[in-house]
Design a protein around this motif. Structure first.
Motif, PDB file in Angstrom:
ATOM      1  N   VAL A 101       0.801  -1.232   0.000  1.00 32.52           N
ATOM      2  CA  VAL A 101       0.000   0.000   0.000  1.00 32.52           C
ATOM      3  C   VAL A 101       0.838   1.287   0.000  1.00 32.52           C
ATOM      4  CG1 VAL A 101      -1.996  -1.096   1.088  1.00 32.52           C
ATOM      5  CG2 VAL A 101      -0.240   0.004   2.514  1.00 32.52           C
ATOM      6  N   LYS A 102       0.156   2.361  -0.261  1.00 32.70           N
ATOM      7  CA  LYS A 102       0.762   3.693  -0.380  1.00 32.70           C
ATOM      8  C   LYS A 102       1.658   4.033   0.817  1.00 32.70           C
ATOM      9  CE  LYS A 102      -0.928   8.420  -1.197  1.00 32.70           C
ATOM     10  NZ  LYS A 102      -0.035   8.854  -2.227  1.00 32.70           N
ATOM     11  N   GLY A 103       2.822   4.541   0.520  1.00 29.92           N
ATOM     12  CA  GLY A 103       3.752   4.982   1.568  1.00 29.92           C
ATOM     13  C   GLY A 103       4.664   3.869   2.058  1.00 29.92           C
ATOM     14  N   ASP A 104       4.393   2.643   1.633  1.00 29.46           N
ATOM     15  CA  ASP A 104       5.122   1.482   2.166  1.00 29.46           C
ATOM     16  C   ASP A 104       5.987   0.847   1.083  1.00 29.46           C
ATOM     17  OD1 ASP A 104       5.838  -0.934   3.488  1.00 29.46           O
ATOM     18  OD2 ASP A 104       3.996  -0.827   4.680  1.00 29.46           O
ATOM     19  N   LEU A 105       7.279   0.636   1.406  1.00 29.90           N
ATOM     20  CA  LEU A 105       8.210   0.107   0.400  1.00 29.90           C
ATOM     21  C   LEU A 105       8.618  -1.336   0.668  1.00 29.90           C
ATOM     22  CD1 LEU A 105      10.499   3.273   0.124  1.00 29.90           C
ATOM     23  CD2 LEU A 105       8.503   2.684  -1.246  1.00 29.90           C
ATOM     24  N   HIS A 106       8.062  -1.959   1.705  1.00 24.80           N
ATOM     25  CA  HIS A 106       8.413  -3.355   2.023  1.00 24.80           C
ATOM     26  C   HIS A 106       7.750  -4.288   1.014  1.00 24.80           C
ATOM     27  CE1 HIS A 106       8.971  -1.272   5.881  1.00 24.80           C
ATOM     28  NE2 HIS A 106       9.911  -2.188   6.121  1.00 24.80           N
ATOM     29  N   ASP A 107       8.561  -5.125   0.356  1.00 18.34           N
ATOM     30  CA  ASP A 107       7.914  -5.986  -0.641  1.00 18.34           C
ATOM     31  C   ASP A 107       8.310  -7.464  -0.573  1.00 18.34           C
ATOM     32  OD1 ASP A 107      10.449  -5.937  -1.724  1.00 18.34           O
ATOM     33  OD2 ASP A 107       9.846  -5.156  -3.685  1.00 18.34           O
ATOM     34  N   ILE A 108       9.075  -7.849   0.424  1.00 22.76           N
ATOM     35  CA  ILE A 108       9.520  -9.252   0.475  1.00 22.76           C
ATOM     36  C   ILE A 108       8.312 -10.179   0.709  1.00 22.76           C
ATOM     37  CG2 ILE A 108      10.987 -10.912   1.700  1.00 22.76           C
ATOM     38  CD1 ILE A 108      12.900  -8.485   2.260  1.00 22.76           C
ATOM     39  N   GLY A 109       7.501  -9.843   1.695  1.00 23.33           N
ATOM     40  CA  GLY A 109       6.316 -10.662   1.981  1.00 23.33           C
ATOM     41  C   GLY A 109       5.326 -10.623   0.834  1.00 23.33           C
ATOM     42  N   LYS A 110       5.121  -9.437   0.287  1.00 26.34           N
ATOM     43  CA  LYS A 110       4.192  -9.296  -0.847  1.00 26.34           C
ATOM     44  C   LYS A 110       4.664 -10.151  -2.028  1.00 26.34           C
ATOM     45  CE  LYS A 110       4.766  -6.373  -3.872  1.00 26.34           C
ATOM     46  NZ  LYS A 110       5.515  -6.514  -5.138  1.00 26.34           N
ATOM     47  N   ASN A 111       5.969 -10.127  -2.290  1.00 27.84           N
ATOM     48  CA  ASN A 111       6.501 -10.919  -3.415  1.00 27.84           C
ATOM     49  C   ASN A 111       6.312 -12.417  -3.183  1.00 27.84           C
ATOM     50  OD1 ASN A 111       7.269  -8.591  -4.663  1.00 27.84           O
ATOM     51  ND2 ASN A 111       9.423  -8.741  -4.119  1.00 27.84           N
ATOM     52  N   LEU A 112       6.471 -12.813  -1.915  1.00 26.75           N
ATOM     53  CA  LEU A 112       6.262 -14.232  -1.596  1.00 26.75           C
ATOM     54  C   LEU A 112       4.812 -14.636  -1.839  1.00 26.75           C
ATOM     55  CD1 LEU A 112       8.093 -15.073   1.731  1.00 26.75           C
ATOM     56  CD2 LEU A 112       8.228 -16.287  -0.431  1.00 26.75           C
ATOM     57  N   VAL A 113       3.905 -13.789  -1.375  1.00 19.64           N
ATOM     58  CA  VAL A 113       2.480 -14.083  -1.571  1.00 19.64           C
ATOM     59  C   VAL A 113       2.183 -14.139  -3.069  1.00 19.64           C
ATOM     60  CG1 VAL A 113       0.127 -13.224  -1.205  1.00 19.64           C
ATOM     61  CG2 VAL A 113       1.782 -13.104   0.645  1.00 19.64           C
ATOM     62  N   ALA A 114       2.732 -13.184  -3.828  1.00 23.75           N
ATOM     63  CA  ALA A 114       2.492 -13.151  -5.276  1.00 23.75           C
ATOM     64  C   ALA A 114       3.021 -14.425  -5.934  1.00 23.75           C
ATOM     65  CB  ALA A 114       3.162 -11.912  -5.886  1.00 23.75           C
ATOM     66  N   ALA A 115       4.224 -14.843  -5.531  1.00 17.00           N
ATOM     67  CA  ALA A 115       4.815 -16.037  -6.145  1.00 17.00           C
ATOM     68  C   ALA A 115       4.018 -17.288  -5.797  1.00 17.00           C
ATOM     69  CB  ALA A 115       6.264 -16.193  -5.693  1.00 17.00           C
ATOM     70  N   MET A 116       3.565 -17.373  -4.550  1.00 13.24           N
ATOM     71  CA  MET A 116       2.784 -18.550  -4.146  1.00 13.24           C
ATOM     72  C   MET A 116       1.445 -18.580  -4.895  1.00 13.24           C
ATOM     73  SD  MET A 116       4.491 -20.405  -1.998  1.00 13.24           S
ATOM     74  CE  MET A 116       3.441 -21.399  -0.976  1.00 13.24           C
ATOM     75  N   LEU A 117       0.841 -17.404  -5.066  1.00 16.30           N
ATOM     76  CA  LEU A 117      -0.430 -17.357  -5.802  1.00 16.30           C
ATOM     77  C   LEU A 117      -0.207 -17.775  -7.248  1.00 16.30           C
ATOM     78  CD1 LEU A 117      -2.032 -14.049  -4.452  1.00 16.30           C
ATOM     79  CD2 LEU A 117      -2.872 -16.362  -4.080  1.00 16.30           C
ATOM     80  N   GLU A 118       0.880 -17.259  -7.821  1.00 17.05           N
ATOM     81  CA  GLU A 118       1.191 -17.617  -9.205  1.00 17.05           C
ATOM     82  C   GLU A 118       1.446 -19.124  -9.301  1.00 17.05           C
ATOM     83  OE1 GLU A 118       4.342 -15.294 -10.997  1.00 17.05           O
ATOM     84  OE2 GLU A 118       3.126 -15.191 -12.805  1.00 17.05           O
ATOM     85  N   GLY A 119       2.165 -19.619  -8.304  1.00 17.81           N
ATOM     86  CA  GLY A 119       2.441 -21.054  -8.264  1.00 17.81           C
ATOM     87  C   GLY A 119       1.168 -21.882  -8.171  1.00 17.81           C
ATOM     88  N   ALA A 120       0.142 -21.300  -7.573  1.00 19.98           N
ATOM     89  CA  ALA A 120      -1.121 -22.024  -7.404  1.00 19.98           C
ATOM     90  C   ALA A 120      -2.043 -21.828  -8.610  1.00 19.98           C
ATOM     91  CB  ALA A 120      -1.814 -21.567  -6.127  1.00 19.98           C
ATOM     92  N   GLY A 121      -1.526 -21.188  -9.655  1.00 20.29           N
ATOM     93  CA  GLY A 121      -2.298 -21.073 -10.886  1.00 20.29           C
ATOM     94  C   GLY A 121      -3.087 -19.784 -11.040  1.00 20.29           C
ATOM     95  N   PHE A 122      -2.884 -18.824 -10.134  1.00 20.02           N
ATOM     96  CA  PHE A 122      -3.561 -17.534 -10.274  1.00 20.02           C
ATOM     97  C   PHE A 122      -2.792 -16.645 -11.251  1.00 20.02           C
ATOM     98  CE2 PHE A 122      -5.422 -18.995  -6.391  1.00 20.02           C
ATOM     99  CZ  PHE A 122      -6.650 -18.373  -6.311  1.00 20.02           C
ATOM    100  N   GLU A 123      -3.525 -15.798 -11.965  1.00 24.74           N
ATOM    101  CA  GLU A 123      -2.850 -14.765 -12.752  1.00 24.74           C
ATOM    102  C   GLU A 123      -2.640 -13.584 -11.806  1.00 24.74           C
ATOM    103  OE1 GLU A 123      -4.818 -13.586 -16.401  1.00 24.74           O
ATOM    104  OE2 GLU A 123      -3.786 -11.654 -16.308  1.00 24.74           O
ATOM    105  N   VAL A 124      -1.395 -13.176 -11.653  1.00 21.27           N
ATOM    106  CA  VAL A 124      -1.077 -12.150 -10.660  1.00 21.27           C
ATOM    107  C   VAL A 124      -0.638 -10.867 -11.355  1.00 21.27           C
ATOM    108  CG1 VAL A 124       0.420 -11.553  -8.722  1.00 21.27           C
ATOM    109  CG2 VAL A 124      -0.430 -13.892  -8.956  1.00 21.27           C
TER     110      VAL A 124
END
Ligand code: B12
Length: 211
Positions: free
Chosen positions: A96-119
């Motif tokens: 979200v706005k103002g926040d630059l932390h992306d390690i957790g977000k990237n993990l969630v994105a990769a796991m979703l992609e791994g599960a067949g979601f279009e991310v």
């Protein structure tokens, strides 16, 4: 190629070079990319998630398995897109706005992609307007927001309100996460779900899309 199980092992062991090579060899040998994804890669990421929840794997293992998954998907994604394969769901994700932390977000994105979601990953510092534009343009059914700072969490609430104001709140499910976020906060701001790790995020996304 007969031994597709090697693909499963490459992802489980986080060996991105092997994942890339096996993918290329398998595709060259005429293996159906859908079969590779459904029968080897997604089960491997499911096992990574299970090990993480069982405290057998930790964040570094998650990251290297996610990297292996990504390396393989780079070759597979264009083939699936060209074929028009239906994803498990379409998710717009961002920190979200103002926040630059992306390690957790990237993990969630990769796991979703791994599960067949279009991310559709909007990156970091994502304003409510940017979430809404992406939602409308890409016809996503799910928005996933991440925040790591107590000061930026409020932008999740602002985004939910902006979705309501834009008249699109009922067209989308919203899930949130990040270290300071709680189920209580998700309930307070009217999000549809919260989870505290990337594996549970996949189960949550599946549940929300099915609902
Ligand atoms: C790495 C880090 C940084 C890096 C970020 C690098 C990057 N590319 O992400 C850098 C150095 C840039 C950084 C900067 C800052 N940071 Co910092 N940072 C951290 C640190 C050490 C680790 C965060 C992390 O990556 N954790 C690992 C990931 C895997 O965990 P996670 O993000 O929680 O994600 C998991 C779950 O939460 C969940 N999840 C996450 N997102 C989502 C989304 C959805 C939809 C779902 C379902 C689930 C989900 O799944 C993930 C995987 O399991 C934490 C301390 C900590 N231990 O948390 C501080 C921390 C978050 N940072 C903090 C602070 C204060 C800052 C700064 C303000 C410091 C400063 N004075 O400049 C800046 C802010 C910059 C900004 N505007 O964002 C504080 C926040 C305090 C607070 N309560 O608000 C912390 C807690 C450190 C501390 N103890 O003081 N930081």
């Amino acid at each position: 190629m007969e031994d597709l199980k090697k693909m499963y092992d490459a992802i489980l062991n986080g060996n991105f070079k092997a994942a890339r090579e096996i993918t290329q060899q398998a595709l060259a040998a005429g293996v159906d990319p859908q079969v590779l994804v459904q029968e080897q890669m997604i089960p491997a990421m499911d096992e990574v998630g299970r090990r993480y929840e069982a405290n057998e794997y930790f964040v570094p293992e998650l990251l290297i398995s996610a990297r292996a998954m990504k390396a393989s998907l780079e070759f597979i994604r264009p083939l699936l897109t060209a074929r028009g394969a239906e994803p498990a769901g379409r998710v717009v994700i961002g920190t979200v706005k103002g926040d630059l932390h992306d390690i957790g977000k990237n993990l969630v994105a990769a796991m979703l992609e791994g599960a067949g979601f279009e991310v559709i990953d909007l990156g970091v510092d994502v304003s409510p307007e940017k979430f809404i534009t992406a939602l409308n343009e890409r016809h996503a059914g799910l928005i996933a927001m991440s925040a790591l700072l107590t000061t930026t969490m409020n932008s999740m609430k602002t985004t939910v309100e902006a979705l309501k104001a834009a008249g699109v709140r009922n067209k989308v499910k919203i899930m949130i996460g990040g270290a300071p976020v709680t189920q209580k906060y998700a309930d307070e701001i009217g999000a549809d779900g919260y989870s505290n790790n990337a594996n549970a995020a996949v189960a949550l996304a599946r549940k929300l899309v099915a609902a």
